[in-house]
Design an enzyme around this catalytic site. Structure first.
Site, short mmCIF file in Angstrom:
data_model
loop_
_atom_site.label_atom_id
_atom_site.label_comp_id
_atom_site.label_asym_id
_atom_site.label_seq_id
_atom_site.Cartn_x
_atom_site.Cartn_y
_atom_site.Cartn_z
CE LYS A 9 7.63 -4.08 -10.02
NZ LYS A 9 8.33 -3.30 -11.03
CG ASP A 136 9.77 -2.96 -6.56
OD1 ASP A 136 9.47 -1.78 -6.75
OD2 ASP A 136 10.35 -3.67 -7.40
#
Ligand code: C5P
Length: 279
Positions: A9, A136
């Site tokens: 990401k 996350d």
């Protein structure tokens, strides 16, 4: 055997709102999965073990408790499913780089083992387990761009048109506890309201988005690691529409107009990666 792509990401913006009593920080961030990915494969086995392979395998610290293993143990504890599996991770995402690689592997492991062990947990239950494993994980379990809040556990889908990035990795790791502590020590600056960023990202308007990209952790990391600031400057000089550090760094991202432009920018940076997001 179940095989899942675990996408890295980038944070299109990362706003740190405040330090919390529990040692975490409240955030607002647009988390965008990109095409760069590890491959996670799980197969039935008597015991639980993780094998890391691939060109970046040697960057994974030996002996450490792999986040994928922690995720597997958390799933086993939360469900009545099996306990054994071999988890193979084919590593392509740079390690401790701010690209969420370890968290992506752990998220993919949860999804794969939920299927292999027939736990039948729904997405919400997996996200709850994920949030306990790492901040996350809820975002990376979502499988698309998300707007993140809280310490990472609040996640809502966001619309992002495909964006092209030159991903420049540096040859040292940064640890997220350090990056957040430095933010505290430096007085805690918070960036602007992100509405114009969300609007530009939704339209895939890279020209508008470029100068708006920001990461509240960046300034404090740059102070301790001037190489990060130099890489950001070099990206801008190479023609990137905008340059920003990803996550807690040290990876820096150059936003490009399109694939050809991303390749052109990346050419000037040894070992850099061209990626698009969403994948
Ligand atoms: O959740 P995770 O284990 O990935 O977080 C690692 C560290 O990063 C935390 O212990 C904390 O120091 C910092 N962190 C934070 N605020 C967040 C996420 C992480 O302060 N929202």
């Amino acid at each position: 055997m179940i095989r899942i792509e675990a996408h890295a990401k980038v944070n299109v913006f990362l706003r740190v709102l405040r330090a919390r009593e529990d040692g975490y920080h409240d955030l607002a961030s647009l988390v965008l999965p990109i095409s760069l990915a590890d491959i996670v494969t799980v197969q039935p086995a008597r015991e639980l073990r993780v094998d890391v392979r691939g060109r970046r395998a040697e960057d994974v610290p030996p002996g450490g408790l792999n986040l994928a293993l922690i995720a597997a143990l958390a799933l086993a504890e939360a469900s009545t499913g099996g306990m054994g599996a071999t988890i193979e991770i084919e590593k392509s995402i740079p390690v401790a780089a701010g690209l969420g690689g370890g968290s992506a592997d752990a998220a993919a492991t949860l999804v794969a083992l939920n299927e292999l062990w027939e736990c039948a947990l729904d997405a919400g239950a997996l996200a709850d387990i994920g949030a306990r494993v790492g901040s996350d994980l809820p975002a990376l379990l979502a499988g698309g761009p998300v707007l993140v809040g809280g310490r990472g556990e609040r996640v809502e889908p966001a619309k992002v048109e495909r964006l092209w990035w030159a991903v420049v990795t540096l040859d040292f790791p940064t640890r997220s506890p350090d990056a957040y502590r430095w933010w505290d020590e430096d007085g805690g600056n918070t960036g602007p309201s992100p509405w114009s960023i969300l609007d530009a990202a939704e339209r895939g308007d890279a020209e508008t988005l470029g100068p708006l990209l920001y990461n509240d952790l960046e300034r404090s990391v740059v102070r301790r690691h001037p190489e990060v600031g130099e890489a950001l400057q070099a990206l801008t000089q190479a023609g990137a529409l905008g340059a920003v550090m990803s996550g807690s760094g040290p990876t820096v991202l150059g936003l490009a107009r399109d694939e050809a432009h991303a390749n052109e920018i990346a050419d000037g940076f040894e070992g850099s990666i061209v990626a698009h997001g969403p994948p």
